[in-house]
Design an enzyme around this catalytic site. Structure first.
Site, PDB file in Angstrom:
ATOM      1  N   HIS A  71       0.833  -1.204   0.000  1.00 35.77           N
ATOM      2  CA  HIS A  71       0.000   0.000   0.000  1.00 35.77           C
ATOM      3  C   HIS A  71       0.872   1.260   0.000  1.00 35.77           C
ATOM      4  O   HIS A  71       0.692   2.155  -0.838  1.00 35.77           O
ATOM      5  CB  HIS A  71      -0.928  -0.013   1.218  1.00 35.77           C
ATOM      6  CG  HIS A  71      -1.770   1.214   1.341  1.00 35.77           C
ATOM      7  ND1 HIS A  71      -3.047   1.285   0.843  1.00 35.77           N
ATOM      8  CD2 HIS A  71      -1.515   2.422   1.903  1.00 35.77           C
ATOM      9  CE1 HIS A  71      -3.542   2.495   1.082  1.00 35.77           C
ATOM     10  NE2 HIS A  71      -2.628   3.192   1.736  1.00 35.77           N
ATOM     11  N   GLU A  72       1.810   1.329   0.932  1.00 35.77           N
ATOM     12  CA  GLU A  72       2.658   2.525   1.011  1.00 35.77           C
ATOM     13  C   GLU A  72       3.551   2.665  -0.210  1.00 35.77           C
ATOM     14  O   GLU A  72       3.740   3.774  -0.719  1.00 35.77           O
ATOM     15  CB  GLU A  72       3.475   2.531   2.309  1.00 35.77           C
ATOM     16  CG  GLU A  72       2.643   2.659   3.571  1.00 35.77           C
ATOM     17  CD  GLU A  72       1.678   3.850   3.580  1.00 35.77           C
ATOM     18  OE1 GLU A  72       1.956   4.880   2.927  1.00 35.77           O
ATOM     19  OE2 GLU A  72       0.629   3.743   4.240  1.00 35.77           O
TER      20      GLU A  72
ATOM     21  N   HIS B 108       1.720   4.267  -2.999  1.00 40.63           N
ATOM     22  CA  HIS B 108       1.685   5.733  -2.933  1.00 40.63           C
ATOM     23  C   HIS B 108       2.950   6.356  -3.527  1.00 40.63           C
ATOM     24  O   HIS B 108       2.893   7.456  -4.062  1.00 40.63           O
ATOM     25  CB  HIS B 108       1.513   6.209  -1.496  1.00 40.63           C
ATOM     26  CG  HIS B 108       0.131   6.058  -0.964  1.00 40.63           C
ATOM     27  ND1 HIS B 108      -0.996   6.494  -1.627  1.00 40.63           N
ATOM     28  CD2 HIS B 108      -0.305   5.522   0.212  1.00 40.63           C
ATOM     29  CE1 HIS B 108      -2.062   6.247  -0.893  1.00 40.63           C
ATOM     30  NE2 HIS B 108      -1.680   5.628   0.220  1.00 40.63           N
TER      31      HIS B 108
ATOM     32  N   HIS C  93      -5.797   6.577  -2.858  1.00 41.82           N
ATOM     33  CA  HIS C  93      -6.668   5.604  -2.196  1.00 41.82           C
ATOM     34  C   HIS C  93      -7.786   5.190  -3.143  1.00 41.82           C
ATOM     35  O   HIS C  93      -8.176   5.940  -4.037  1.00 41.82           O
ATOM     36  CB  HIS C  93      -7.234   6.179  -0.896  1.00 41.82           C
ATOM     37  CG  HIS C  93      -6.201   6.250   0.175  1.00 41.82           C
ATOM     38  ND1 HIS C  93      -6.034   7.347   0.975  1.00 41.82           N
ATOM     39  CD2 HIS C  93      -5.268   5.350   0.575  1.00 41.82           C
ATOM     40  CE1 HIS C  93      -5.043   7.121   1.819  1.00 41.82           C
ATOM     41  NE2 HIS C  93      -4.553   5.923   1.592  1.00 41.82           N
ATOM     42  N   CYS C  94      -8.290   3.988  -2.925  1.00 39.10           N
ATOM     43  CA  CYS C  94      -9.256   3.364  -3.826  1.00 39.10           C
ATOM     44  C   CYS C  94     -10.628   3.247  -3.162  1.00 39.10           C
ATOM     45  O   CYS C  94     -10.724   3.094  -1.944  1.00 39.10           O
ATOM     46  CB  CYS C  94      -8.752   1.969  -4.209  1.00 39.10           C
ATOM     47  SG  CYS C  94      -9.701   1.180  -5.516  1.00 39.10           S
TER      48      CYS C  94
ATOM     49  N   CYS D 193      -9.163  -3.671  -2.924  1.00 38.46           N
ATOM     50  CA  CYS D 193      -7.896  -3.187  -3.495  1.00 38.46           C
ATOM     51  C   CYS D 193      -6.912  -2.852  -2.378  1.00 38.46           C
ATOM     52  O   CYS D 193      -7.288  -2.288  -1.352  1.00 38.46           O
ATOM     53  CB  CYS D 193      -8.165  -1.942  -4.351  1.00 38.46           C
ATOM     54  SG  CYS D 193      -6.663  -1.220  -5.083  1.00 38.46           S
TER      55      CYS D 193
ATOM     56  N   CYS E 278      -6.550  -3.360  -7.555  1.00 40.44           N
ATOM     57  CA  CYS E 278      -7.710  -3.478  -8.440  1.00 40.44           C
ATOM     58  C   CYS E 278      -7.221  -3.233  -9.872  1.00 40.44           C
ATOM     59  O   CYS E 278      -6.083  -2.805 -10.093  1.00 40.44           O
ATOM     60  CB  CYS E 278      -8.786  -2.448  -8.055  1.00 40.44           C
ATOM     61  SG  CYS E 278      -8.302  -0.733  -8.352  1.00 40.44           S
TER      62      CYS E 278
END
Length: 173
Positions: A123-124, A127, A133-134, A139, A158
């Site tokens: 996740h990070e 970025h 963000h989704c 996702c 996703c």
């Protein structure tokens, strides 16, 4: 693409080694562990009892080496940004660095812990590729505010974020 991973402060090497293959395969990158960094006392907020994730990003940006497309820092302390009670992590796309914490991810189930760590790492790192963000709760780029949300979303992008990541990586090669 080369992603370097480092620890900041006291962090279990086993947790990092276990999640590295998942991070590498999801991001189609070579992932390598680098020497750990001492936790800077200046990152600690006595009033909050937490560490500033932004201060750690600045530290990582100063430590990033040529040849590393991304540098990911892993800590085992609670992190914050001023406007939130806590964060699992934070990223700086401009500098290609990110940090996340294991502190809130611990569980007696080792596989779940490693999966949570990989999820937050991906996740990070997402970025750092300017992914936002989704709206899709499955996702990896979904904003998690709880462990249940982290467990639900998993490590995959996703379709829309996978395409955006592919475009960003393609423009850099």
């Amino acid at each position: 693409m080369q992603i370097a991973i480092t620890t900041i402060g006291a962090v279990s090497d086993a947790a990092i080694e276990d999640m590295m293959p998942l991070v590498g395969s999801t991001l189609h990158a070579e992932v390598a562990a680098t020497a750990g960094i001492e936790m800077p006392p200046s990152a600690f907020s006595r009033s909050r009892g937490q560490y500033s994730s932004t201060a750690l990003l600045d530290l990582l940006a100063r430590r990033k080496q040529p040849g590393w497309d991304r540098l990911l820092g892993i800590v085992d302390v609670d992190l914050y940004v001023p406007e939130l009670n806590f964060v699992f992590g934070e990223a700086d796309a401009r500098q290609g660095v990110a940090v996340f914490s294991l502190a809130r991810l611990h569980t007696s189930d080792r596989d779940r812990f490693v999966h949570r760590a990989a999820t937050e790492a991906i996740h990070e790192l997402g970025h750092t590729f300017k992914l936002t963000h989704c709206d899709n709760p499955q996702c990896v780029m979904w904003f998690s505010n709880t462990l249940a949300e982290t467990d639900r979303k998993g490590t995959e992008f996703c379709a829309a974020h996978a395409r955006a990541l592919e475009r960003d990586v393609d423009t850099k090669t």
